[in-house]
Design an enzyme around this catalytic site. Structure first.
Site, PDB file in Angstrom:
ATOM      1  CD  GLU A   1      -2.615   2.749  -3.720  1.00 42.41           C
ATOM      2  OE1 GLU A   1      -3.187   3.851  -3.604  1.00 42.41           O
ATOM      3  OE2 GLU A   1      -2.978   1.722  -3.114  1.00 42.41           O
ATOM      4  CG  HIS A   2      -0.530   5.929  -0.605  1.00 40.44           C
ATOM      5  ND1 HIS A   2      -1.308   6.939  -0.085  1.00 40.44           N
ATOM      6  CD2 HIS A   2      -1.324   4.825  -0.603  1.00 40.44           C
ATOM      7  CE1 HIS A   2      -2.504   6.473   0.226  1.00 40.44           C
ATOM      8  NE2 HIS A   2      -2.533   5.188  -0.074  1.00 40.44           N
TER       9      HIS A   2
ATOM     10  CG  HIS B   1      -2.029   0.950   1.151  1.00 40.34           C
ATOM     11  ND1 HIS B   1      -2.701   1.386   2.266  1.00 40.34           N
ATOM     12  CD2 HIS B   1      -2.599   1.600   0.105  1.00 40.34           C
ATOM     13  CE1 HIS B   1      -3.635   2.247   1.914  1.00 40.34           C
ATOM     14  NE2 HIS B   1      -3.593   2.394   0.605  1.00 40.34           N
TER      15      HIS B   1
ATOM     16  CD  GLU C   1      -1.845   5.444  12.245  1.00 38.84           C
ATOM     17  OE1 GLU C   1      -2.435   5.293  13.333  1.00 38.84           O
ATOM     18  OE2 GLU C   1      -1.314   4.493  11.627  1.00 38.84           O
TER      19      GLU C   1
END
Length: 591
Positions: free
Chosen positions: A44-45, A41, A112
């Protein structure tokens, strides 16, 4: 389908709204098991970056794959969108393998915030990954920031796993030079990955999982054969509440029920699904669903439309075989049972995030091996559309349903939401009135705050009136155009069950494009995950809302933003007892 020498698959999809849509199979967060959960994840960011004034774009990470898309707007062209997406992976003709520690740090903060957003609005419950050694939420947490150098090495390692055989590309049009460009970039990847990941642990069958869920669901393990995939496509196009899940090489058919009696009857083996043949399967799936099929089953050697004759001509035998396999798995307990439970006191110590879940063994007690009844399924309609005003009592239930079903779309304006779906009126009512759905809808109250404050800012109602009627949210006063007057105080602090910033902003040059650009800037700074905007009837005036754990930093950013000199912002601190007393002053806003 065009196949490059290194096995990259390219499809031309002129019905697609995106200019380019790219997926990478075997690249999702199931690969994080036994590493640091959240690496996929985070990658991806880190990869996605674009100019929001000339492109629309997004990316997502699922259990087994990652996908990216880009669409040109305003002055940009389709070719610009294609080159922009490719630039996320390649720099100077080489695959990216360098990420700065500062960028990694900012994006971990963003992750977060995304966890907070998803945990406030959804129940983050990835049962398959949890049973296979991961967590219920695998998108990454703030503690990754304690191991930045290790995280960076893992990101580089993950990039080196990309190979041509994992890549699927949809393009709206294959313009001049585009194929050569793909050959020079994704076509230069090795046919097989340079680094072979370790095999994913086998998930455990024969389990009952008690956890928050809108439906009674059974995940039935079936063989990942071509006929079974065609059978799933047939059922998905014909019925609601049927889908599939994969992890590693395992395939599960998911069947959801709103009636507990039918659900238990199916589990005991005394009932089978009532599957009837429809007139014709058209394979009129969304580009997202098509991409998911190609990525979850990378061994498919043909375009899906090549199978349209087979799925229609052989549907009877395909469905009989699939039905028999489903029943065999029920009897053999090759299933994962999801039972709705909303107790806040229970959790599993293996889940590091302490979400409410209990896992039990599915025993053979009460099994009946001769089914004597069948269970009807909810049939899909071609299309349906309804408009729900913000004052309607069913508003939040419809929002909850759309969040739990990917094939329901919502479009919000100043007066209400427009909902597109394919349910019958009776089926919608049955879902809305079911006990499990009602409990699920009420179990995440944070989403209500967005509409409570939208009602406060867009109507003449007091905060007391709105809170008194929060279950239905209040009818907006839209018969006359509201004139909003901003007071001297730009900040009002409240205490709710959630942490967020919301309010109204106004500026002469303010529009949705500038707000989207602002949202991406906040995301890059790691301060938010997403922000919702609603254009109010007053000129150049918007209502905005964002969940965030960094409320003061977001307020400071908004308060000093020159785009909107006029503003009225509410900052919510999370607490056990709600306190809206700061909003009970007439100086806040006049309508």
């Amino acid at each position: 389908m065009i196949v490059l020498p290194n096995k990259v698959r390219i499809f031309i999809n002129d019905r697609m709204k995106k200019d380019i849509y790219l997926g990478i199979s075997n690249f999702g967060f199931e690969n994080d098991i036994d590493e640091i959960l959240g690496i996929a994840h985070l990658l991806e960011h880190l990869l996605i970056s674009f100019d929001s004034t000339i492109f629309l774009a997004n990316a997502s990470t699922s259990r087994s794959y990652m996908s990216f898309w880009c669409k040109s707007i305003n002055s940009a062209t389709e070719s610009d969108a294609i080159r922009t997406l490719v630039s996320w992976f390649f720099s100077n003709g080489k695959l990216k393998d360098n990420f700065s520690l500062s960028s990694i740090r900012f994006h971990i903060k963003e992750l977060e915030n995304e966890y907070y957003f998803r945990n406030e609005v959804f129940h983050c419950m990835d049962i398959l990954t949890f049973l296979s050694g991961g967590d219920l939420y695998n998108g990454g947490r703030i503690d990754m920031i304690d191991n930045l150098n290790i995280v960076r090495d893992m990101l580089v390692n993950r990039m080196q796993r990309i190979s041509g055989s994992n890549i699927v590309i949809f393009v709206k049009r294959l313009g001049p030079g585009t194929l050569d460009f793909f050959n020079q970039t994704f076509g230069s990847l090795p046919a097989c990955p340079e680094i072979i990941p370790s095999s994913i642990p086998v998930s455990t069958n024969g389990k009952i999982v008690m956890t928050p869920s809108p439906f009674y669901t059974v995940m039935v393990k079936i063989n990942p054969t071509l006929d079974n995939i065609l059978g799933i496509l047939y059922l998905y196009e014909t019925y609601h509440l049927i889908d599939y899940e994969t992890i590693g090489n395992q395939l599960y058919l998911t069947v959801s029920f709103i009636d507990e009696t039918e659900y238990e009857s199916f589990l005991r083996g005394e009932a089978i699904l009532q599957i009837s043949q429809c007139q014709r399967i058209n394979m009129n799936y969304s580009d997202d669903y098509m991409m998911n099929i190609y990525l979850n089953f990378p061994w498919l050697s043909h375009d899906l439309y090549d199978y349209i004759t087979r799925i229609n001509d052989d549907s009877k035998s395909i469905l009989i075989s699939l039905t028999n396999e489903i029943y065999t798995s029920i009897i053999n307990r090759d299933i994962i049972v999801i039972y709705p439970n909303f107790s806040k006191a229970m959790c599993n110590t293996r889940d590091t995030q302490q979400h409410p879940i209990v896992v039990l063994d599915a025993t053979n007690d009460g099994l009946i091996k001769k089914p004597y009844r069948s269970i009807p399924l909810m049939k899909r309609l071609t299309s349906n559309e309804i408009f729900i005003r913000y004052g309607d009592a069913s508003l939040m239930d419809m929002i909850t349903l759309s969040l739990s079903k990917q094939d329901i779309s919502l479009k919000r304006n100043a007066e209400g939401i427009r909902v597109k779906h394919s349910f019958s009126a009776d089926d919608i009512q049955a879902i809305m009135e079911s006990d499990s759905f009602l409990k699920y809808s009420r179990s995440k109250p944070a989403a209500m705050y967005q509409y409570i404050f939208l009602s406060f800012f867009a109507s003449g109602n007091s905060i007391d009136d709105i809170l008194t009627n929060r279950d239905s949210t209040l009818e907006f006063s839209k018969k006359t155009k509201s004139k909003i007057l901003f007071g001297r105080n730009a900040r009002y602090d409240v205490t709710t069950k959630s942490s967020f910033v919301c309010g109204i902003v106004r500026g002469k040059l303010l529009d949705k494009t500038s707000l989207v650009e602002m949202m991406w800037d906040l995301k890059k700074k790691g301060l938010i995950y997403s922000m919702e905007f609603t254009n109010l009837l007053s000129k150049n005036t918007f209502y905005l809302f964002t969940f965030t754990i960094y409320t003061d930093e977001v307020y400071d950013y908004l308060n000093t933003n020159k785009l909107f000199p006029a503003k009225c912002l509410v900052i919510s601190t999370k607490g056990d007892v709600e306190n809206f007393s700061s909003l009970k002053k007439d100086v806040v806003i006049r309508v």
